[in-house]
Design an enzyme around this catalytic site. Structure first.
Site, PDB file in Angstrom:
ATOM      1  N   HIS A  33       0.840  -1.201   0.000  1.00 39.97           N
ATOM      2  CA  HIS A  33       0.000   0.000   0.000  1.00 39.97           C
ATOM      3  C   HIS A  33       0.880   1.259   0.000  1.00 39.97           C
ATOM      4  O   HIS A  33       0.612   2.238   0.685  1.00 39.97           O
ATOM      5  CB  HIS A  33      -0.994  -0.022   1.173  1.00 39.97           C
ATOM      6  CG  HIS A  33      -2.077  -1.038   0.952  1.00 39.97           C
ATOM      7  ND1 HIS A  33      -3.180  -0.782   0.180  1.00 39.97           N
ATOM      8  CD2 HIS A  33      -2.172  -2.332   1.341  1.00 39.97           C
ATOM      9  CE1 HIS A  33      -3.939  -1.876   0.127  1.00 39.97           C
ATOM     10  NE2 HIS A  33      -3.340  -2.829   0.820  1.00 39.97           N
ATOM     11  N   GLY A 122      -4.919 -12.466  -5.366  1.00 38.93           N
ATOM     12  CA  GLY A 122      -4.080 -11.307  -5.055  1.00 38.93           C
ATOM     13  C   GLY A 122      -2.706 -11.388  -5.694  1.00 38.93           C
ATOM     14  O   GLY A 122      -1.776 -10.717  -5.258  1.00 38.93           O
ATOM     15  N   SER A 125      -3.755 -11.165 -11.213  1.00 41.56           N
ATOM     16  CA  SER A 125      -4.250 -11.690 -12.486  1.00 41.56           C
ATOM     17  C   SER A 125      -4.813 -10.548 -13.330  1.00 41.56           C
ATOM     18  O   SER A 125      -4.748 -10.598 -14.557  1.00 41.56           O
ATOM     19  CB  SER A 125      -5.285 -12.782 -12.261  1.00 41.56           C
ATOM     20  OG  SER A 125      -6.292 -12.316 -11.407  1.00 41.56           O
ATOM     21  N   ASP A 170       1.646  -3.225  -9.786  1.00 35.65           N
ATOM     22  CA  ASP A 170       1.364  -4.532 -10.388  1.00 35.65           C
ATOM     23  C   ASP A 170       1.640  -4.524 -11.889  1.00 35.65           C
ATOM     24  O   ASP A 170       2.295  -5.426 -12.422  1.00 35.65           O
ATOM     25  CB  ASP A 170      -0.099  -4.928 -10.142  1.00 35.65           C
ATOM     26  CG  ASP A 170      -0.424  -5.010  -8.668  1.00 35.65           C
ATOM     27  OD1 ASP A 170       0.525  -4.972  -7.862  1.00 35.65           O
ATOM     28  OD2 ASP A 170      -1.611  -5.095  -8.324  1.00 35.65           O
TER      29      ASP A 170
HETATM   30  C1  GLA Z   1      -2.961  -4.064  -5.226  1.00 37.29           C
HETATM   31  C2  GLA Z   1      -2.835  -2.858  -6.149  1.00 37.29           C
HETATM   32  C3  GLA Z   1      -1.417  -2.299  -6.134  1.00 37.29           C
HETATM   33  C4  GLA Z   1      -0.912  -2.075  -4.707  1.00 37.29           C
HETATM   34  C5  GLA Z   1      -1.185  -3.286  -3.825  1.00 37.29           C
HETATM   35  C6  GLA Z   1      -0.906  -3.020  -2.373  1.00 37.29           C
HETATM   36  O1  GLA Z   1      -2.202  -5.126  -5.690  1.00 37.29           O
HETATM   37  O2  GLA Z   1      -3.181  -3.205  -7.468  1.00 37.29           O
HETATM   38  O3  GLA Z   1      -1.370  -1.121  -6.896  1.00 37.29           O
HETATM   39  O4  GLA Z   1      -1.475  -0.913  -4.165  1.00 37.29           O
HETATM   40  O5  GLA Z   1      -2.536  -3.722  -3.913  1.00 37.29           O
HETATM   41  O6  GLA Z   1       0.455  -2.786  -2.177  1.00 37.29           O
END
Ligand code: GLA
Length: 383
Positions: A33, A122, A125, A170
């Protein structure tokens, strides 16, 4: 895998695909986060991911098929697209919409997707399918985007077409990941370094809680807003653009400006987690895995107590890890609210770890987690 998928493409479309692409998922070693707060993160691409086989057609129709879902869509090339309920094909549709918005003409295309990332786990995908689609279209339409442009485009799809206010981690990780490397990414400047993820006698284990991630999107967006509120409060005295522009010392001096106790907890996590990433980077480059492990546990505790995105399932995994002498560190990874945890486990003890954690978790939670030993792989590319 490519051969099998090519046969499936043939069965569906009566022809061979023109190209096959792959984009991985990701785990984040530490820095959670943080991306939407302009700080440092340390993700790795993994060897699970999304395959896309594609071939242009002369019918002016996009045909989306998946080996994971029965839902399919045939939709003509048109001027714009909107999200259709909660279907998987919103992701490729969103990418096409963004190519159009940018003024790139598109052609009809037959597309077959297959993902081996556990769904709702998580492990990104969604970034994986966005980036593989963007990469494929860019390649087949000669649109001339750089990889970084594609990452930004994929993030816009997630933010504006899908409606999740995610940061860039991501999409960046699945595009730029490198085999056996972790990416040290500055989410403000987008400068990054691929550093050796030399884990010595340890390997990275991924433990999937197998908990369906309900409410994850709305809770995620709520956290983003809480961080914005904290930033606004601090800006009364500090000229900063992101929460991660300050370290823990500076935060402590000015934190009285944040009057809402919940917002204060969120900001405290962000600032301290960003400091932990700097320490973790040093620990990784000095091969100090004990220190890296300690920071991972501290990150988990903070996500549980201050950021409140963990839950009984992820906490049970972290709790187990602390009791196992063959584990040096563990934490939830990604947005939280279910999904996966990671742990650094002695390679020689992986099977024992896997059996024990499955037993411990099942007893406490009532169903089994899945445990994988992860391989850190490459980012998006042609197969
Ligand atoms: C998800 C979001 C990312 C990031 C994480 C937490 O994966 O897509 O952008 O904020 O949560 O670190």
């Amino acid at each position: 895998m490519k051969e099998f998928l090519t046969q499936e493409f043939n069965k569906l479309f009566n022809k061979n695909p023109e190209n096959t692409y792959f984009s991985p998922g990701r785990v984040n070693l530490i820095g959670e986060h943080i991306d939407y707060n302009g700080g440092l993160v340390m993700p790795c691409a993994i060897t699970f991911g999304t395959y896309l086989l594609a071939s242009p057609n002369s019918d002016g129709i996009f045909r989306f098929r998946s080996l994971n879902f029965d839902d399919k869509l045939d939709i003509p090339v048109q001027e714009e697209y909107t999200k259709t309920e909660e279907y998987w094909f919103n992701y490729p549709l969103g990418v096409i919409e963004y190519f159009l918005k940018d003024g790139h003409p598109v052609l009809g295309m037959d597309m077959l997707f297959y993902g081996d990332i556990p769904i709702s786990s998580g492990l990104s995908s969604s970034a994986s399918i966005e980036v593989v689609t963007a990469f494929a279209l860019n390649d087949m339409l000669n649109a001339g985007y750089s990889k970084l442009d594609l990452v930004k485009l994929a993030k816009s799809v997630e933010n504006n077409f899908i409606g999740v206010s995610c940061g860039i981690m991501d999409q960046f990780a699945v595009a730029f990941g490198e085999k056996n490397k972790a990416l040290m990414l500055n989410c403000d400047t987008l400068d990054y370094k691929a550093v050796d993820s030399n884990l010595g006698e340890y390997i990275l284990a991924i433990i999937n809680t197998n908990k369906p991630r309900k409410l994850a999107e709305s809770k995620y967006n709520e956290r983003v807003e809480e961080c914005q509120a904290a930033l606004k409060a601090l800006q009364q005295e500090l000229s900063i653009s992101h929460l991660c522009d300050i370290d823990t010392g500076t935060f402590n001096k000015h934190s009285h400006l944040i009057t809402d106790p919940v917002v204060y907890k969120r900001a405290k996590h962000v600032v301290e987690e960003n400091d932990r990433v700097k320490l973790a980077a040093a620990a990784l480059s000095n091969n100090n895995l004990d220190e890296l492990g300690r920071l991972m546990y501290a990150s988990h505790d903070s996500l549980r107590d201050l950021y409140e995105v963990s839950g009984a399932e992820l906490d049970t995994i972290a709790e187990y890890c602390k009791t196992d002498a063959d584990v040096v560190g563990g934490r939830m990874t990604g947005a939280g609210f279910g999904g996966c945890a990671i742990a650094l486990v002695k390679e020689s003890a992986f099977d024992k770890f896997s059996n024990n954690i499955i037993e411990y978790y099942t007893q406490k939670i009532g169903y089994a987690p899945s445990v994988y030993s992860s391989l850190i792989g490459n980012g998006v590319g042609v197969l």
